[in-house]
Write a protein that holds these residues in place. Structure first.
Motif, PDB file in Angstrom:
ATOM      1  N   ARG A 264       0.853  -1.182   0.000  1.00  0.00           N
ATOM      2  CA  ARG A 264       0.000   0.000   0.000  1.00  0.00           C
ATOM      3  C   ARG A 264       0.897   1.244   0.000  1.00  0.00           C
ATOM      4  NH1 ARG A 264      -5.186   1.526   2.009  1.00  0.00           N
ATOM      5  NH2 ARG A 264      -5.794  -0.558   1.288  1.00  0.00           N
ATOM      6  N   ILE A 265       0.853   2.001  -1.088  1.00  0.00           N
ATOM      7  CA  ILE A 265       1.584   3.264  -1.182  1.00  0.00           C
ATOM      8  C   ILE A 265       0.647   4.387  -0.752  1.00  0.00           C
ATOM      9  CG2 ILE A 265       2.754   4.875  -2.741  1.00  0.00           C
ATOM     10  CD1 ILE A 265       3.513   2.422  -4.451  1.00  0.00           C
ATOM     11  N   ILE A 266       1.130   5.229   0.156  1.00  0.00           N
ATOM     12  CA  ILE A 266       0.271   6.268   0.734  1.00  0.00           C
ATOM     13  C   ILE A 266       0.930   7.630   0.532  1.00  0.00           C
ATOM     14  CG2 ILE A 266      -0.892   7.074   2.833  1.00  0.00           C
ATOM     15  CD1 ILE A 266      -0.598   4.196   3.915  1.00  0.00           C
TER      16      ILE A 266
ATOM     17  N   GLU B  42       5.225  13.347   3.942  1.00  0.00           N
ATOM     18  CA  GLU B  42       5.818  12.015   3.936  1.00  0.00           C
ATOM     19  C   GLU B  42       5.117  11.148   2.902  1.00  0.00           C
ATOM     20  OE1 GLU B  42       4.812  13.134   7.256  1.00  0.00           O
ATOM     21  OE2 GLU B  42       2.758  12.807   6.660  1.00  0.00           O
ATOM     22  N   VAL B  43       5.862  10.207   2.349  1.00  0.00           N
ATOM     23  CA  VAL B  43       5.318   9.160   1.483  1.00  0.00           C
ATOM     24  C   VAL B  43       5.619   7.847   2.173  1.00  0.00           C
ATOM     25  CG1 VAL B  43       5.470   8.014  -0.752  1.00  0.00           C
ATOM     26  CG2 VAL B  43       5.625  10.508  -0.627  1.00  0.00           C
ATOM     27  N   THR B  44       4.593   7.041   2.417  1.00  0.00           N
ATOM     28  CA  THR B  44       4.788   5.814   3.185  1.00  0.00           C
ATOM     29  C   THR B  44       4.361   4.591   2.384  1.00  0.00           C
ATOM     30  OG1 THR B  44       2.640   6.192   4.249  1.00  0.00           O
ATOM     31  CG2 THR B  44       4.576   6.906   5.442  1.00  0.00           C
ATOM     32  N   ALA B  45       4.970   3.476   2.715  1.00  0.00           N
ATOM     33  CA  ALA B  45       4.647   2.195   2.077  1.00  0.00           C
ATOM     34  C   ALA B  45       4.541   1.136   3.168  1.00  0.00           C
ATOM     35  CB  ALA B  45       5.716   1.818   1.055  1.00  0.00           C
ATOM     36  N   ILE B  46       3.380   0.528   3.276  1.00  0.00           N
ATOM     37  CA  ILE B  46       3.128  -0.509   4.279  1.00  0.00           C
ATOM     38  C   ILE B  46       2.540  -1.728   3.591  1.00  0.00           C
ATOM     39  CG2 ILE B  46       2.782   1.197   6.117  1.00  0.00           C
ATOM     40  CD1 ILE B  46      -0.244   0.730   5.852  1.00  0.00           C
ATOM     41  N   PRO B  47       2.538  -2.901   4.238  1.00  0.00           N
ATOM     42  CA  PRO B  47       1.944  -4.083   3.607  1.00  0.00           C
ATOM     43  C   PRO B  47       0.461  -3.884   3.344  1.00  0.00           C
ATOM     44  CG  PRO B  47       3.273  -4.694   5.519  1.00  0.00           C
ATOM     45  CD  PRO B  47       3.127  -3.206   5.552  1.00  0.00           C
ATOM     46  N   GLU B  48       0.001  -4.365   2.197  1.00  0.00           N
ATOM     47  CA  GLU B  48      -1.432  -4.309   1.876  1.00  0.00           C
ATOM     48  C   GLU B  48      -2.212  -5.270   2.756  1.00  0.00           C
ATOM     49  OE1 GLU B  48      -4.471  -2.648   0.569  1.00  0.00           O
ATOM     50  OE2 GLU B  48      -2.857  -2.197  -0.834  1.00  0.00           O
ATOM     51  N   GLY B  49      -1.616  -6.463   2.994  1.00  0.00           N
ATOM     52  CA  GLY B  49      -2.275  -7.459   3.836  1.00  0.00           C
ATOM     53  C   GLY B  49      -3.213  -8.376   3.099  1.00  0.00           C
ATOM     54  N   ASP B  50      -3.317  -8.214   1.765  1.00  0.00           N
ATOM     55  CA  ASP B  50      -4.256  -9.043   0.996  1.00  0.00           C
ATOM     56  C   ASP B  50      -3.723 -10.443   0.713  1.00  0.00           C
ATOM     57  OD1 ASP B  50      -2.260  -8.102  -0.640  1.00  0.00           O
ATOM     58  OD2 ASP B  50      -3.567  -7.596  -2.322  1.00  0.00           O
ATOM     59  N   ASP B  51      -2.473 -10.704   1.076  1.00  0.00           N
ATOM     60  CA  ASP B  51      -1.899 -12.033   0.857  1.00  0.00           C
ATOM     61  C   ASP B  51      -1.706 -12.795   2.169  1.00  0.00           C
ATOM     62  OD1 ASP B  51       0.017 -10.217   1.712  1.00  0.00           O
ATOM     63  OD2 ASP B  51       1.665 -11.261   0.703  1.00  0.00           O
ATOM     64  N   ASN B  52      -2.251 -12.262   3.266  1.00  0.00           N
ATOM     65  CA  ASN B  52      -2.099 -12.927   4.571  1.00  0.00           C
ATOM     66  C   ASN B  52      -3.075 -14.087   4.713  1.00  0.00           C
ATOM     67  OD1 ASN B  52      -0.142 -11.133   5.226  1.00  0.00           O
ATOM     68  ND2 ASN B  52      -1.194 -10.228   6.974  1.00  0.00           N
ATOM     69  N   ASN B  53      -2.615 -15.131   5.354  1.00  0.00           N
ATOM     70  CA  ASN B  53      -3.468 -16.280   5.643  1.00  0.00           C
ATOM     71  C   ASN B  53      -3.436 -16.517   7.149  1.00  0.00           C
ATOM     72  OD1 ASN B  53      -4.890 -18.632   5.802  1.00  0.00           O
ATOM     73  ND2 ASN B  53      -3.525 -19.855   4.519  1.00  0.00           N
TER      74      ASN B  53
END
Length: 449
Positions: A299-301, A323-334
């Motif tokens: 996730r690019i914010i 600021e420009v931030t990048a965090i995990p999207e979380g759509d691949d978590n199980n």
């Protein structure tokens, strides 16, 4: 002596990936784009055509309702495209940058010799007036408003937020000039954090300094206005981002529109979180080139994780982006049967996980909501993290019900959407509080027009 204001409510969210303050790397891109949506409340009217040559400081568009409010090009070059969306809405104006930059010469001015009207006219002429926002409504202000005060918050405390002391380094003179210019228009208040030590902040001249001691969102300018000079119906205060104060100071010191700013590139999906110096309107692809750990499930914010906008590499640094931030999207978590685990790597404000015992732990949170929207329960959750003298839950209910009288009674004129960012984070009902507040403010603005 500065006035120290202690706030007892709030919540600091310690996320992994804070930018290292050691170095500031310059970043350029082949084109820049000015995005009208960065300036809340502005209805843009484009005043250039594709193929036109512009200089840094030339107007790309104006506010349709107030044509004297111009918005200056960050670079000199050729207008490459006027990008439109549905119903011909202007999404951005793209300029292909020249190798050697040319600036409109507005001429340096001695701020000390100017009055408030002269300062305002200089900002209008240079296309910088639109960087000033206002309460109520949390939109770009207009020249026909008369503020009772001007507020600048140099204290940023949102998760992964940029440290303004890093942005300020080397531009202390411009910052002071900008503060002096604003003080010519109306009394100006500067908000700083209790741990900030830069002399340009704690010893600033021509302003009243307020030191805020508390947890996030103590750095929000709306919170500071609420504790220093609350906004009543019929009153207006102007709010100015501290980076915009530097822009204003540069204009008077050099006679040029120079929209360079230092921003943080942060987040757990960034290889080496750090600071970069770039222009407003720089491509996010250029800012993040070679910096992301991966290109998928990220996730690019454009902004910080709580108040920023979901973006792509094709988007551009916003006018108020620090600021420009990048965090995990979380759509691949199980997480099959994940609910039975102790979850020491998960964050919880209600102590549902054992992680509450690890007070200084940094968390790698993803962008998932983790649950659907539910009925709103009057649990007092908002009050614990909203350090303002308003009833947050009742105000949200009044906005949902579109009860304008009740909204006014409950203090909607004092708030902006970002003030509810932390409340949205802890909300067990999973409501989009910032969107609800934005809709309420737009509704009131339309009614009072």
């Amino acid at each position: 002596m500065a006035n120290v204001i202690k706030l007892r409510k709030g919540l600091d969210i310690n996320l992994r990936g804070r930018a290292d303050k050691g170095t500031v790397e310059p970043v350029k891109s082949a084109d820049c784009a000015l995005v009208p949506e960065s300036f809340g409340g502005v209805v843009p009217k484009v005043v250039v055509r594709e193929g036109d040559s512009v200089r840094a400081g030339d107007a790309l568009f104006v506010d349709k309702k107030h044509p004297e409010v111009k918005f200056a090009s960050p670079v000199s070059g050729t207008v490459e495209a006027i990008v439109r969306g549905d119903r011909r809405k202007v999404l951005c104006v793209k300029v292909k940058a020249d190798e050697v930059q040319q600036y409109v010469a507005f001429g340096p001015k001695d701020v000390a010799s100017l009055d408030g009207e002269a300062v305002k006219q200089a900002l209008l002429e240079a296309g910088l007036f639109g960087y000033i926002q206002q309460l109520p409504y949390a939109v770009a202000t207009t020249p026909d408003t008369t503020p009772k005060a001007i507020f600048v918050s140099a204290f940023r405390d949102m998760p992964l937020a940029s440290d303004f002391e890093v942005e300020l380094k080397g531009y202390e003179k411009d910052f002071q000039t900008g503060l002096t210019a604003l003080s010519k228009i109306q009394k100006t208040y500067l908000g700083v954090g209790v741990r900030q030590t830069a002399s340009a902040l704690v010893d600033a001249k021509d302003v009243e300094i307020n030191v805020f001691d508390g947890k996030c969102p103590a750095g929000n300018v709306g919170v500071q206005v609420n504790h220093v000079s609350p906004v009543n119906k019929g009153e207006v205060v102007w709010t100015v981002d501290p980076a915009a104060v530097i822009f204003i100071g540069r204009l008077f010191n050099t006679g040029k529109v120079d929209l360079r700013r230092v921003i943080a590139v942060a987040g757990s999906e960034v290889k080496t979180p750090s600071y970069v110096e770039t222009l407003v309107g720089t491509s996010l692809g250029a800012v993040l080139e070679g910096r992301l750990k991966a290109t998928e499930h990220v996730r690019i914010i454009n902004g910080n994780p709580l108040t920023g906008r979901k973006s792509t590499l094709e988007d551009y640094v916003g006018a108020h982006t620090s600021e420009v931030t990048a965090i995990p999207e979380g759509d691949d978590n199980n997480e099959l049967l994940g609910w039975i685990l102790p979850r020491v790597n998960q964050y919880s404000t209600s102590r549902s996980y054992f992680s509450w015992l690890l007070r200084k732990k940094e968390y790698d949170l993803d962008a998932r909501v983790k649950g659907g929207e539910r009925h709103m329960i009057m649990s007092g959750e908002y009050d614990k993290v909203l350090p303002m003298d308003i009833y947050g839950e009742y105000l949200i209910k009044a906005i949902i019900a579109e009860d304008i009288d009740k909204m006014e009674q409950l203090g909607i004129y004092e708030v902006s959407p970002e003030d509810f960012a932390v409340a949205e984070f802890v909300d067990s009902s999973k409501l989009e509080l910032q969107k609800i507040v934005r809709n309420g403010l737009d509704m009131l603005r339309k009614e009072n027009a």
